[in-house]
Design an enzyme around this catalytic site. Structure first.
Site, mmCIF file in Angstrom:
data_model
loop_
_atom_site.group_PDB
_atom_site.id
_atom_site.type_symbol
_atom_site.label_atom_id
_atom_site.label_comp_id
_atom_site.label_asym_id
_atom_site.label_seq_id
_atom_site.Cartn_x
_atom_site.Cartn_y
_atom_site.Cartn_z
ATOM 1 C CG ASP A 29 -1.886 1.166 1.211
ATOM 2 O OD1 ASP A 29 -2.995 0.965 0.718
ATOM 3 O OD2 ASP A 29 -1.519 2.246 1.700
ATOM 4 C CD GLU B 293 -4.535 4.250 -1.404
ATOM 5 O OE1 GLU B 293 -4.704 4.716 -0.267
ATOM 6 O OE2 GLU B 293 -5.397 4.320 -2.312
#
Length: 321
Positions: A200, A243
């Protein structure tokens, strides 16, 4: 079979045969195709001085286009088999029928209205039409093959697009889950191992807020490209959503994935994606396949490990326990 038997067996046809005219011929031949009898009409048509008794039938009736001479015998009372012959030394065409008799064969012929040249010309036209149809069919087949190839390419393209994340070019989440099931099944069947890394990007919302969504997209694309370039052929990198990115490393322990993480981290920090002094980092949760586990439990462990990495300050990895 005698001629009287022939008349009894084929009454309608024999009535036509015996109703002789100048355009009808009747010939009997022996087993060697030598003429034993013929009507006067044949002599007249050939302009002979006497009947051609004893000569071969092929000297009187000629097959078209110099084909080999043979007779088609009508043995069935329900089906007569006609043959087309040219009267030798002329262009006159005769439709002939041949029947077996005791002494050989009886050949009956009826003069046709068309000449050989007209028949051959019609045959030539027909052959030309068939050739045109054949060329058109070949062209249609080529076009069909071309369309099938284009359809195959289009289907392949659709398949690739359906499996791909449009922004990063990596596999998308649905295709990743499909492949994970396959890898999971192979691992269980053959006693192999694999490791998952769930990544992430840190403070990604701040990047969007500070530099705009275009810059955010560029960071996502660059990170996806970096993952794809550093992966082996057998590895599977995918964009998991937003993301988040996820990777599967077949036949790899966690130690090998840690090395991969550190390599990506260094590359990312030293990239010039953001203006100084900002730089991009990411956090990761790493988990190994364990016997008895499931895809869901494995992904849950990776997610929990990622959460720990975020909670502990980001820019780091955590291996699931």
């Amino acid at each position: 079979m005698s001629v009287s038997d022939l008349i009894a067996r084929y009454p309608d046809l024999m009535a036509r045969c015996l109703n002789l005219s100048g355009t009808t011929i009747l010939i009997t031949i022996d087993e060697e195709y030598k003429i034993t009898f013929c009507t006067d009409s044949l002599v007249q048509q050939l302009h002979l001085l006497h009947k051609p008794t004893g000569t071969h039938l092929g000297s009187v009736l000629c097959p078209l286009e110099e084909a080999e001479f043979f007779l088609t015998i009508s043995n069935s009372s329900k089906k007569f088999l006609p043959q087309l012959f040219r009267l030798c030394e002329s262009n006159d065409l005769y439709r002939c029928y041949t029947f077996p008799i005791d002494t050989g064969y009886l050949v009956w012929g009826d003069k046709m209205g068309s000449t050989e040249n007209e028949i051959l010309e019609s045959m030539s036209h027909l052959n030309n039409e068939l050739s045109d149809m054949s060329r058109q069919l070949s062209k249609a087949n080529r076009e069909l093959n071309k369309k099938n190839q284009e359809l195959e390419w289009a289907n392949e393209k659709i398949t690739r697009i359906s499996r791909m994340d449009y922004l990063t070019g990596l596999s998308n989440r649905s295709y990743f889950q499909e492949r994970l099931k396959e890898i999971f099944a192979l691992t269980k069947r053959h006693g192999l191992e694999f490791t998952i890394l769930l990544a992430d990007l840190d403070h990604f919302k701040r990047i969007n807020d500070t530099y705009g969504h275009d810059m955010g997209d560029k960071v996502l694309q660059a990170f996806g490209t970096l993952l794809a370039n550093e992966c082996r052929t057998e590895d599977l990198p995918a964009r998991y959503g937003g993301e988040e990115f996820i990777l599967v490393f077949p036949k790899t322990h966690a130690s090998g994935v840690i090395t991969f993480y550190e390599r990506i981290r260094r590359e990312l920090i030293h990239s010039d994606l953001l203006p100084d002094p900002d730089f991009v980092t990411f956090s990761a949760g790493i988990t190994e396949y364990e016997e008895g586990g499931t895809e869901i439990s494995l992904l849950k462990k990776a997610d929990d490990a990622l959460y720990e990495a975020k909670k502990n300050g980001r820019d780091r990895y955590v291996i699931s326990s």
